[in-house]
Design a protein around this motif. Structure first.
Motif, PDB file in Angstrom:
ATOM      1  N   PRO A   1      -7.779   3.974  -2.009  1.00 28.51           N
ATOM      2  CA  PRO A   1      -7.767   2.882  -1.027  1.00 28.51           C
ATOM      3  C   PRO A   1      -6.371   2.611  -0.469  1.00 28.51           C
ATOM      4  O   PRO A   1      -6.241   2.208   0.685  1.00 28.51           O
ATOM      5  CB  PRO A   1      -8.277   1.673  -1.801  1.00 28.51           C
ATOM      6  CG  PRO A   1      -8.380   2.064  -3.213  1.00 28.51           C
ATOM      7  CD  PRO A   1      -8.170   3.531  -3.336  1.00 28.51           C
ATOM      8  N   GLN A   2      -5.346   2.844  -1.273  1.00 31.52           N
ATOM      9  CA  GLN A   2      -3.999   2.598  -0.776  1.00 31.52           C
ATOM     10  C   GLN A   2      -3.649   3.576   0.341  1.00 31.52           C
ATOM     11  O   GLN A   2      -3.082   3.199   1.350  1.00 31.52           O
ATOM     12  CB  GLN A   2      -2.981   2.723  -1.915  1.00 31.52           C
ATOM     13  CG  GLN A   2      -2.798   1.461  -2.720  1.00 31.52           C
ATOM     14  CD  GLN A   2      -3.993   1.166  -3.596  1.00 31.52           C
ATOM     15  OE1 GLN A   2      -4.615   2.096  -4.083  1.00 31.52           O
ATOM     16  NE2 GLN A   2      -4.332  -0.091  -3.782  1.00 31.52           N
ATOM     17  N   ALA A   3      -4.008   4.822   0.124  1.00 31.49           N
ATOM     18  CA  ALA A   3      -3.712   5.826   1.145  1.00 31.49           C
ATOM     19  C   ALA A   3      -4.484   5.529   2.423  1.00 31.49           C
ATOM     20  O   ALA A   3      -3.953   5.637   3.529  1.00 31.49           O
ATOM     21  CB  ALA A   3      -4.067   7.219   0.629  1.00 31.49           C
TER      22      ALA A   3
ATOM     23  N   VAL B   1     -13.131   9.892  -5.318  1.00 30.38           N
ATOM     24  CA  VAL B   1     -13.128   8.533  -4.784  1.00 30.38           C
ATOM     25  C   VAL B   1     -11.876   8.399  -3.921  1.00 30.38           C
ATOM     26  O   VAL B   1     -10.775   8.593  -4.408  1.00 30.38           O
ATOM     27  CB  VAL B   1     -13.061   7.475  -5.911  1.00 30.38           C
ATOM     28  CG1 VAL B   1     -13.036   6.083  -5.328  1.00 30.38           C
ATOM     29  CG2 VAL B   1     -14.214   7.656  -6.869  1.00 30.38           C
TER      30      VAL B   1
ATOM     31  N   GLN C   1       0.830  -1.205   0.000  1.00 30.94           N
ATOM     32  CA  GLN C   1       0.000   0.000   0.000  1.00 30.94           C
ATOM     33  C   GLN C   1       0.866   1.258   0.000  1.00 30.94           C
ATOM     34  O   GLN C   1       0.615   2.203  -0.737  1.00 30.94           O
ATOM     35  CB  GLN C   1      -0.933   0.018   1.214  1.00 30.94           C
ATOM     36  CG  GLN C   1      -2.219  -0.752   1.014  1.00 30.94           C
ATOM     37  CD  GLN C   1      -1.979  -2.235   1.011  1.00 30.94           C
ATOM     38  OE1 GLN C   1      -1.115  -2.729   1.728  1.00 30.94           O
ATOM     39  NE2 GLN C   1      -2.714  -2.975   0.204  1.00 30.94           N
TER      40      GLN C   1
ATOM     41  N   ARG D   1     -11.542  15.884 -18.108  1.00 32.14           N
ATOM     42  CA  ARG D   1     -12.038  15.102 -16.968  1.00 32.14           C
ATOM     43  C   ARG D   1     -13.049  15.894 -16.160  1.00 32.14           C
ATOM     44  O   ARG D   1     -13.105  17.111 -16.236  1.00 32.14           O
ATOM     45  CB  ARG D   1     -10.880  14.718 -16.049  1.00 32.14           C
ATOM     46  CG  ARG D   1      -9.693  14.215 -16.783  1.00 32.14           C
ATOM     47  CD  ARG D   1      -9.836  12.755 -17.136  1.00 32.14           C
ATOM     48  NE  ARG D   1      -8.835  12.414 -18.144  1.00 32.14           N
ATOM     49  CZ  ARG D   1      -8.673  11.205 -18.618  1.00 32.14           C
ATOM     50  NH1 ARG D   1      -9.439  10.229 -18.229  1.00 32.14           N
ATOM     51  NH2 ARG D   1      -7.759  10.951 -19.518  1.00 32.14           N
TER      52      ARG D   1
ATOM     53  N   SER E   1     -19.429  -2.572   0.680  1.00 34.39           N
ATOM     54  CA  SER E   1     -18.399  -2.189   1.645  1.00 34.39           C
ATOM     55  C   SER E   1     -17.193  -1.648   0.890  1.00 34.39           C
ATOM     56  O   SER E   1     -17.194  -1.552  -0.323  1.00 34.39           O
ATOM     57  CB  SER E   1     -17.979  -3.394   2.470  1.00 34.39           C
ATOM     58  OG  SER E   1     -17.207  -4.255   1.661  1.00 34.39           O
ATOM     59  N   ASP E   2     -16.160  -1.315   1.642  1.00 39.43           N
ATOM     60  CA  ASP E   2     -14.938  -0.841   1.007  1.00 39.43           C
ATOM     61  C   ASP E   2     -13.993  -1.990   0.693  1.00 39.43           C
ATOM     62  O   ASP E   2     -12.897  -1.775   0.204  1.00 39.43           O
ATOM     63  CB  ASP E   2     -14.218   0.124   1.950  1.00 39.43           C
ATOM     64  CG  ASP E   2     -14.986   1.413   2.106  1.00 39.43           C
ATOM     65  OD1 ASP E   2     -15.663   1.803   1.136  1.00 39.43           O
ATOM     66  OD2 ASP E   2     -14.915   2.013   3.181  1.00 39.43           O
TER      67      ASP E   2
ATOM     68  N   LYS F   1     -12.050   3.017  -7.967  1.00 40.36           N
ATOM     69  CA  LYS F   1     -11.664   2.764  -6.588  1.00 40.36           C
ATOM     70  C   LYS F   1     -10.345   2.005  -6.521  1.00 40.36           C
ATOM     71  O   LYS F   1      -9.431   2.382  -5.804  1.00 40.36           O
ATOM     72  CB  LYS F   1     -12.767   1.969  -5.875  1.00 40.36           C
ATOM     73  CG  LYS F   1     -12.575   1.957  -4.361  1.00 40.36           C
ATOM     74  CD  LYS F   1     -13.451   0.950  -3.678  1.00 40.36           C
ATOM     75  CE  LYS F   1     -14.858   1.490  -3.478  1.00 40.36           C
ATOM     76  NZ  LYS F   1     -15.689   0.533  -2.716  1.00 40.36           N
TER      77      LYS F   1
ATOM     78  N   GLN G   1      -6.871  12.117 -10.681  1.00 40.35           N
ATOM     79  CA  GLN G   1      -8.012  11.967  -9.784  1.00 40.35           C
ATOM     80  C   GLN G   1      -7.998  13.092  -8.757  1.00 40.35           C
ATOM     81  O   GLN G   1      -6.942  13.478  -8.285  1.00 40.35           O
ATOM     82  CB  GLN G   1      -7.897  10.643  -9.024  1.00 40.35           C
ATOM     83  CG  GLN G   1      -8.206   9.428  -9.845  1.00 40.35           C
ATOM     84  CD  GLN G   1      -9.655   9.400 -10.262  1.00 40.35           C
ATOM     85  OE1 GLN G   1      -9.938   9.634 -11.418  1.00 40.35           O
ATOM     86  NE2 GLN G   1     -10.549   9.139  -9.356  1.00 40.35           N
TER      87      GLN G   1
ATOM     88  N   ALA H   1      -5.530   2.620   3.375  1.00 40.72           N
ATOM     89  CA  ALA H   1      -4.955   1.419   3.974  1.00 40.72           C
ATOM     90  C   ALA H   1      -3.720   1.782   4.789  1.00 40.72           C
ATOM     91  O   ALA H   1      -3.523   1.306   5.904  1.00 40.72           O
ATOM     92  CB  ALA H   1      -4.589   0.418   2.883  1.00 40.72           C
TER      93      ALA H   1
ATOM     94  N   LEU I   1       1.164   4.014  -2.949  1.00 38.64           N
ATOM     95  CA  LEU I   1       0.920   5.442  -2.719  1.00 38.64           C
ATOM     96  C   LEU I   1       2.084   6.270  -3.237  1.00 38.64           C
ATOM     97  O   LEU I   1       1.900   7.235  -3.982  1.00 38.64           O
ATOM     98  CB  LEU I   1       0.724   5.662  -1.218  1.00 38.64           C
ATOM     99  CG  LEU I   1       0.308   7.056  -0.812  1.00 38.64           C
ATOM    100  CD1 LEU I   1      -0.998   7.429  -1.487  1.00 38.64           C
ATOM    101  CD2 LEU I   1       0.157   7.129   0.704  1.00 38.64           C
TER     102      LEU I   1
END
Lengths: 352, 352
Positions: free
Chosen positions: B60-62, B57, A61, B4, B99-100, A125, B12, B64, A65
DNA sequence: CTTGCTTTTGACACCGGTGTCTTTTAGACG
DNA sequence: CGTCTAAAAGACACCGGTGTCAAAAGCAAG
């Protein structure tokens, strides 16, 4: 008496722990992890020893990042054939085994009108590096465009070239269907029936093309009443069997666009007391487990699905996979299917 | 004319962009994302609007990284039955849909002696919150201990209780096999054969137990020559069929420990001209696609694999899945399999 | 021993979120 | 209207890595 190998309090060791132990900066450790070329052999060895000692595993992770890019690839499928999905998946895993990549598998619901939105959410995501699209959703152009828009690399797996080589892996189904049909003709079959796959599926169209071309080559044509529609399901095979085998002059051989439908046709034949292959030869497509689990065993076309998985992964992310994964410039993305002859095919009885 | 929706230069949008647009601090945005209770309705709405506007969005890595915990669960399997794996997987995905969490699927090679090491590497690298173990590897105690040691939650899926309820999801195979056998007996069968699954598999042992118990209840016993070993493969079914159906007094019914072997036995029956179900009733186990793709269609035991996937996911990570996922205290982790009667079963011919 | 260059290494900011603790704001009350 | 308290919001460090760029080290030549 620490219970764990390294670190403190049961936590995983981090790059800082390694740096401290090796007496270098964390950036140097990072260089070793990433095989940077600007590092002295001496330092590299010291760091590697520290890594081993602590049992350090970089946190994916954190890397994701910092790299502004994660190490995931996605497999999108809505495949009714589980074996195919799993075999393909196995090929992909073979390909990424020694890399840092991980595989995310995502079934999608083709029927749903929210499908595109679902996939978009998923891709936004998870932000995988790339996505592999299995048929039949690989045929969806909007999906490919979505990947493009989101900056997600993609590879479409199909029965024919769906896109340019960079975005495509396929097999030569049409040719091999032709081969199968020529075999029937060589055995003496003249009345050959055809059970088609679902309308709108590229794979179904390819198989039909291959079938008709081989017939035409031999100067034969497909009689209207020897043609049955279908949808790749067993029940469609039943219906097709009922139709084709009730004819006054039924076909002596039937090519079914997949194994499940062939199994359906075979059931009907059994029910009607028609001997397979004596009175009816059958050929399917997919070489699914079903093909060898029915009696008599089914002649079919095997596509190299596992190998296609390897190839798809390489096409997608060769640059992450080490030197062995390079695909030579201009190499065709078409892999070879093969015709597998089993018990369900023989020369027609009586007049040959 | 930005191509975008939000962000700049095709990237993003991040939490900072949202914070800036909403005129709040990033921590406040974080609170909205995580549904913190200490936030005013007014602010929440403003932030939510900004999120929508930008199409934000969370990375998810951050998350985590910051949470010191990622949002992955793993599915480990070495299942020879693709359909089972995929159905289970579908159940898991149903459970985690809103869920995530994301699902990582990992086939493992049971044969390999490096298996444990491979899994360890995988778990250490990916650090999933939990892992679901599908049979047969779910029966491996070392694997369970490995998860425990690594602090990875786990759930073992099996045909019987393999562990305490917290770590277990299973189905009542034994009982349902008994039900199937009682059905045969009720129809008048007295000579009932049995084809076993592989030695060392808990599932195989359970099925055998269920079979023998039902026989014993009815005052019958399993004659030695009505018993055939097996390994869940089609070829073992062929061998078993050759053995059992060559007897001077062959069984009038055979229970096979899975569908593939039943398909094998059925092939042999067809080859020998033995009518199914007239002269021989057959029952399988799994309700795999094969069961309906052979002729006649196979009576079998269906285990609620998809539902087990839902249950396994909930058992593993109910605390991540919202309120609907709570499993009531003390609820049994045993789900119900069902006997599915199809064409392959009938009263024995002649003497009944 | 300098100088000048290349190779190695390190300091520090940063990726995009969350935890902790502090400050601000709002509301209740005397 | 000032005071006190709880609720809301923010500042800042931090998670565990990598990128950038500057500094240090190594080495040949002057």
């Amino acid at each position: 008496m620490a219970a764990r190998t390294g670190g403190q309090g049961g936590k995983q060791p981090t790059i800082n722990d390694v740096a401290a132990l090796a007496g270098v900066s964390k950036k140097t450790v990072s260089r070793v992890i990433n095989r940077s070329e600007f590092i002295s052999e001496k330092t590299r060895l010291a760091v590697q020893k520290a890594i081993e000692t602590l049992g350090f595993v970089p946190n994916p992770q954190a890397r994701a990042l910092a790299f502004r890019r994660n190490f995931l690839i996605a497999l999108l499928h809505d495949n009714p054939n589980a074996q195919t999905v799993l075999n393909f998946q196995q090929g992909v895993l073979d390909a990424i085994k020694d890399s840092d990549l991980a595989l995310l598998v995502r079934p999608v619901d083709r029927g749903s009108d929210k499908m595109l939105e679902d996939v978009r959410t998923f891709l936004e995501k998870q932000r995988p590096i790339g996505a592999m699209l299995l048929p039949p959703i690989s045929e969806n152009d909007e999906l490919a465009r979505l990947c493009e828009d989101l900056g997600v690399r993609y590879v479409r797996v199909g029965s024919a070239l769906l896109d340019d080589a960079k975005h495509c892996v396929s097999s030569n189904d049409r040719e091999v269907v032709g081969e199968a049909v020529r075999r029937l003709i060589a055995l003496g079959h003249r009345r050959i029936g055809f059970v088609r796959g679902p309308v709108g599926f590229r794979s179904a169209a390819e198989r039909e093309k291959g079938f008709r071309e081989a017939l035409a080559e031999a100067g034969l044509t497909l009689a209207d009443d020897h043609y049955a529609p279908g949808n790749y399901r067993y029940t469609a095979g039943i219906e097709a069997g009922e139709k084709l085998l009730s004819l006054a002059e039924p076909p002596t051989a039937i090519f079914c666009s997949n194994d499940e439908m062939a199994a359906g046709v075979m059931s009907v034949a059994h029910g009607k007391g028609i001997a397979v292959p004596g009175e009816l030869s059958l050929i399917g497509f997919d070489d699914s487990p079903t093909a060898t689990h029915i009696w008599p065993t089914l002649s079919t076309v095997r596509w190299p699905i596992r190998e296609m998985g390897v190839r798809a992964a390489r096409t997608l992310v060769a640059d992450f996979l080490g030197s062995g994964a390079r695909i030579p410039e201009g190499e065709s993305p078409v892999l070879a299917s093969t015709f597998v002859e089993r018990q369900s095919v023989a020369a027609p009885d009586g007049k040959g």
